[in-house]
Structure formats: C-alpha cells, structure tokens
Design an enzyme around this catalytic site. Structure first.
Site, mmCIF file in Angstrom:
data_model
loop_
_atom_site.group_PDB
_atom_site.id
_atom_site.type_symbol
_atom_site.label_atom_id
_atom_site.label_comp_id
_atom_site.label_asym_id
_atom_site.label_seq_id
_atom_site.Cartn_x
_atom_site.Cartn_y
_atom_site.Cartn_z
ATOM 1 N N LYS A 93 -14.225 1.032 -3.619
ATOM 2 C CA LYS A 93 -15.246 1.496 -2.667
ATOM 3 C C LYS A 93 -16.307 2.310 -3.393
ATOM 4 O O LYS A 93 -17.507 2.149 -3.154
ATOM 5 C CB LYS A 93 -14.610 2.382 -1.587
ATOM 6 C CG LYS A 93 -13.728 1.633 -0.621
ATOM 7 C CD LYS A 93 -13.299 2.583 0.497
ATOM 8 C CE LYS A 93 -12.151 2.008 1.288
ATOM 9 N NZ LYS A 93 -11.495 3.000 2.133
ATOM 10 N N HIS A 150 6.550 -26.854 -0.986
ATOM 11 C CA HIS A 150 5.845 -27.926 -1.699
ATOM 12 C C HIS A 150 4.724 -27.368 -2.573
ATOM 13 O O HIS A 150 3.862 -28.119 -3.028
ATOM 14 C CB HIS A 150 5.309 -28.944 -0.690
ATOM 15 C CG HIS A 150 6.422 -29.615 0.074
ATOM 16 N ND1 HIS A 150 6.878 -30.870 -0.228
ATOM 17 C CD2 HIS A 150 7.206 -29.158 1.083
ATOM 18 C CE1 HIS A 150 7.888 -31.180 0.586
ATOM 19 N NE2 HIS A 150 8.104 -30.154 1.391
ATOM 20 N N GLU A 161 0.820 -1.204 0.000
ATOM 21 C CA GLU A 161 0.000 0.000 0.000
ATOM 22 C C GLU A 161 0.864 1.268 0.000
ATOM 23 O O GLU A 161 0.430 2.327 -0.430
ATOM 24 C CB GLU A 161 -0.934 -0.016 1.229
ATOM 25 C CG GLU A 161 -2.311 0.537 0.942
ATOM 26 C CD GLU A 161 -3.319 0.213 2.020
ATOM 27 O OE1 GLU A 161 -4.275 -0.521 1.730
ATOM 28 O OE2 GLU A 161 -3.161 0.677 3.161
HETATM 29 O O1 PA5 Z 1 -3.109 1.641 5.953
HETATM 30 C C1 PA5 Z 1 -4.219 2.125 5.816
HETATM 31 O O2 PA5 Z 1 -4.426 3.340 5.952
HETATM 32 C C2 PA5 Z 1 -5.425 1.262 5.509
HETATM 33 O O3 PA5 Z 1 -5.069 -0.054 5.293
HETATM 34 C C3 PA5 Z 1 -6.422 1.324 6.640
HETATM 35 O O4 PA5 Z 1 -5.815 0.895 7.818
HETATM 36 C C4 PA5 Z 1 -7.655 0.449 6.351
HETATM 37 O O5 PA5 Z 1 -8.224 0.797 5.133
HETATM 38 C C5 PA5 Z 1 -8.683 0.606 7.458
HETATM 39 O O6 PA5 Z 1 -9.077 1.928 7.569
HETATM 40 P P1 PA5 Z 1 -9.823 2.461 8.823
HETATM 41 O O7 PA5 Z 1 -8.915 2.328 9.995
HETATM 42 O O8 PA5 Z 1 -10.137 3.890 8.513
HETATM 43 O O9 PA5 Z 1 -11.057 1.634 9.017
#
Ligand code: PA5
Length: 449
Positions: free
Chosen positions: A424, A310, A289
């Site tokens: 989303k 494996h 990410e």
């Molecule tokens: O690293 C990030 O920002 C994301 O992976 C969030 O942690 C994830 O989308 C969850 O978001 P939130 O804490 O707003 O529910």
C-alpha cells in the site's frame, strides 16, 4: 443437532503417538491465553464470544434492512475486500443455486461483489451490467479507507444516484464500517445512509458473524439466525472446559502444528463440492494473514476436487513431500440425481447406472484419500452432515477458534497484518497520494537506478 466431525487418524499415522499427545499442555496454554486475553493482539478477541452474544433483536434489525434492499433491488453489489468480503461470499456461494445468475428467479436479488480488485475491465463491465438495473450497494470497510473498496464505491454511488435518484439511493445504499473513523463513516453520516458498526475488537478476517457477513447473507435470502446458531454451538463445543481430545479446534490446531514441526510446510484445504470454492478463499485468508509472520507459518493452499485432481493432482501425489491435506467432506448433497442406464452403453458407464452422482463423488474422495496417504500426504478430514446455514456456522467458528489457538502455538500475533501495508505504501507513493511525498521521491529515485 449433529456436529461436524474431525478425523485426524490419517494424519496422526504420520506422527508418533507421543508427538501429538505432547501438544496437549501447549494447546491448553494457547487456548487459555486466548480465553483470558493474555495473548498478543488481545484487543482483537471480540470474535471469541460473538456467536453467543448476537441477540434476536439484532438479527431482526439486520433482516429488516436486508428486506429493504430485497424489496427495492434486483441486484445488490457488496463492496469489500479481504475480511470485509470473503466470509459473505463463502456462505452465499455455498448455499446459492450454482446457476443463480441465470435463474432470474425474481425472489432473490442477484448478488455481485466489487471492491476486491482494481481491474478496469471488471469494474467497467460491472457498471455496464448495472446500467438500467434497480441496484443497491452494501459498502463494507472497517478502516473505511481501503483503496480497492473506496474506488469501487465511488463509482457505484455515482451510478446509483444517477440511475435511481438521490432519495432512492439513500434507501438502497447501506454501509458497514467503524463507529467513528474513516471515510466510509463520514460519507454514511453525511449522506444519511443506514449503517452498521464493525466492533473495534473484531478484525476483518474474524468478522463474518458481524454485519460484515450477516447483512449480505441475509440480503441473499439465507437464514442468518441459523448461521449464528451453528457458530454458537461450536463456541460451546470448543470452550475451555471441553477436554482436549473432544475439542475439534484444539485437536486440529495441535495436529497441523505437529505436522508443520515435522516439515509439512504447506496445508492444502480440499473440497469435493464446487460450491465450497470460496470457503477455500476465506480459509486461506484466515490462516495466511493470521499465521504468516516473523518468517514462520504454514502456507495455506487450496484445491477444488475432483476438478483440480486433473491439474494439481500430480503434484500432490508425487511432488515434494512437504504437504498435508485437510478435506471438507459433505455427507449428503441437497439434491438427488441418479445416473441413467443406456441401452447401447456406448460410453461403457452402465456399471454406474442407478447410482447417485454423489456415490461416484464419494468413491473419488475415498480413492483420493487412499492414494494421497499412500503417497505420503497426511490427511485430516472434516465431515459435514449437509451444506446449510447451521453447519456453515459451525465450520466458520471451528476454523476461527483453531486459528486463534494455532497462532498462539506458533507464537505470532494472530490478529495483526503488518505485512499488508508494504504494497500500500509503495502504491500510494507511486500514485502521488498527498502525505506520501517523501516516499514518492525515494521510490522514484530507486526505480531510476
Ligand atoms: O483481515 C483483515 O483485517 C483484512 O483482510 C481486512 O479485512 C481487509 O484488508 C479490508 O480492510 P477494511 O475492512 O478496512 O477495508
């Protein structure tokens, strides 16, 4: 206290010596931009000095809340997704008995995770499991609006109130969210739940050392002060005044970027301990990410060895040569088990009699490294003295710092995740979420074509 040790020799042999050395000035600049807050995404650098700023009073407050849940719950469900869940699960699974589920030890609550998928079977089976049980919930969401988590929390809140009554529910539901914004904050304030704040300047995937990770880990019975201490020691070991070659995060960032520039587009995180499966997941999110942007970035993959030798072993040994491995090696297991001798030796394994199981595992590890390096796969190795809170803290901060430096080297904004919004938007349009009318119309017209 010992430190985790980074060894890049079996990766550096694939690069010429100057290539890696040439990274020193770039890495210095990347690290300086991070430390001085001049890099893109600089409003999300709160994690940088988090370990050294966690106070013992704050740890005590977290432990006190954890104790309320431990005293009143046989099961605690941690609702969260992505950065709001993977760090806690990593530490809890790494440190728990592999059969915690079946132990029913009464000392520690069973920890379940929800809000990280939308599987109807998963959720309904979880609700059925919780039926009649004394359970509590930690609802974790920075935005407070994430669908997966909010959906699970609505189910859990209702069931908890029905089963345990409103007053007890108020005691055993804890929220970790933004100080002011989001539905999770509104609910916490309205219902009077105990809540902890996720600092504005700490993004989800860098938040394991905030209450996001620390509270569930404390509820599971682990020593969060030691986790933070390990991270704080790594904060020092990777500080800007540490020379390049002595700074493991800087060297790791340089090495992986040099390999990437040389056509190694995929990094595979490897462990030889099933308890580290969720470290793989956390690491994939941290780097995936953070770096997968602007049509750039190393693809973070992960395997659990020897299990996956494996399945994926063939590909790694013989497939396209675009990969490198980073192996997490645990020097000493926490248990001792000797392989028994057998008079009949029907399985022909008496050559192993009297050896520790871990010796077999270590030879598998070494044999794999030799084979993969021979097969053209650069190998980075991170050696960890033992699996405990302190060293997990070091590992967490080591990777976070490396990720911050590496993202700057790659010239991306390490701390945003704009790509996550695309699915989303479509999902909300398809579900007719209020406010998405225009998108809804457009998407339906597109699907008709
Ligand atoms: O690293 C990030 O920002 C994301 O992976 C969030 O942690 C994830 O989308 C969850 O978001 P939130 O804490 O707003 O529910």
């Amino acid at each position: 206290m010992k430190k985790i040790q980074l060894d890049i020799t079996k990766a550096a042999q694939f690069l010429n010596a100057e290539t890696l050395a040439a990274y020193e000035p770039q890495v210095k600049a990347a690290q300086e931009a991070l430390e001085k807050g001049t890099c893109p995404g600089n409003d999300f650098l709160g994690w940088l000095h988090l370990p050294s700023s966690v106070t013992s009073e704050f740890i005590a407050e977290l432990n006190a809340t954890a104790q309320v849940l431990r005293d009143n719950c046989e099961v605690v469900v941690v609702a969260g997704i992505g950065g709001s869940y993977l760090g806690a699960r990593t530490v809890i699974e790494a440190l728990s008995n592999s059969f915690q589920w079946l132990l029913n030890d009464k000392k520690n609550p069973v920890i379940l995770f929800a809000g990280n998928n939308i599987g109807e079977d998963y959720l309904s089976e979880m609700c059925a499991y919780l039926s009649g049980k004394k359970f509590g919930v930690i609802n974790i969401s920075k935005s407070g609006t994430t669908t997966e988590t909010a959906l699970a929390f609505r189910l859990l809140k209702k069931q908890c109130e029905e089963q345990r009554g409103k007053d007890m529910a108020r005691k055993v539901i804890v929220v970790v969210t933004d100080a002011k914004k989001g539905a999770a904050r509104t609910t916490a304030d309205k219902e009077g739940y105990k809540s902890f704040i996720i600092p504005d300047n700490v993004g989800g995937r860098f938040s394991v050392l905030t209450p996001v990770g620390l509270l569930p880990i404390a509820v599971a019975g682990f020593d969060i002060a030691q986790l933070v201490a390990g991270a704080a020691d790594m904060e020092k070991a990777t500080a800007s005044d540490v020379p390049f070659l002595e700074n493991p995060s800087a060297v790791y960032a340089a090495c992986r970027n040099a390999l990437y520039a040389d056509g190694k587009k995929i990094e595979i995180l490897v462990n030889f301990q099933p308890k580290l499966h969720y470290l793989n997941e956390w690491w994939k999110q941290l780097f995936g990410e953070s770096e997968g942007k602007d049509h750039k970035g190393i693809f973070p993959a992960a395997v659990d060895f020897t299990t996956d030798l494996h399945s994926m072993g063939q590909w790694i040994q013989d497939g396209e040569r675009t990969i490198f491995e980073t192996v997490i090696s645990i020097e000493q297991p926490n248990n001792t088990l000797l392989f028994p001798s057998d008079e009949e030796n029907l399985d022909g394994l008496n050559f192993l009699a009297g050896k520790r199981i871990d010796e077999v595992n270590k030879m598998a590890e070494l044999g794999t490294q030799l084979a993969h390096v021979d097969g053209g796969v650069p190998n980075i190795r991170l050696s960890v003295p033992v699996l405990n809170e302190y060293y997990l803290g070091q590992i967490i901060y080591f990777f976070e710092k490396a990720c911050g430096i590496s993202g700057n080297l790659l010239d991306v904004n390490t701390f945003n995740q704009p790509g996550v919004e695309a699915y989303k938007k479509n999902m909300f349009a398809l579900l007719n979420k209020p406010g998405y009318e225009k998108e809804s119309e457009a998407i339906r017209a597109r699907l008709k074509k």
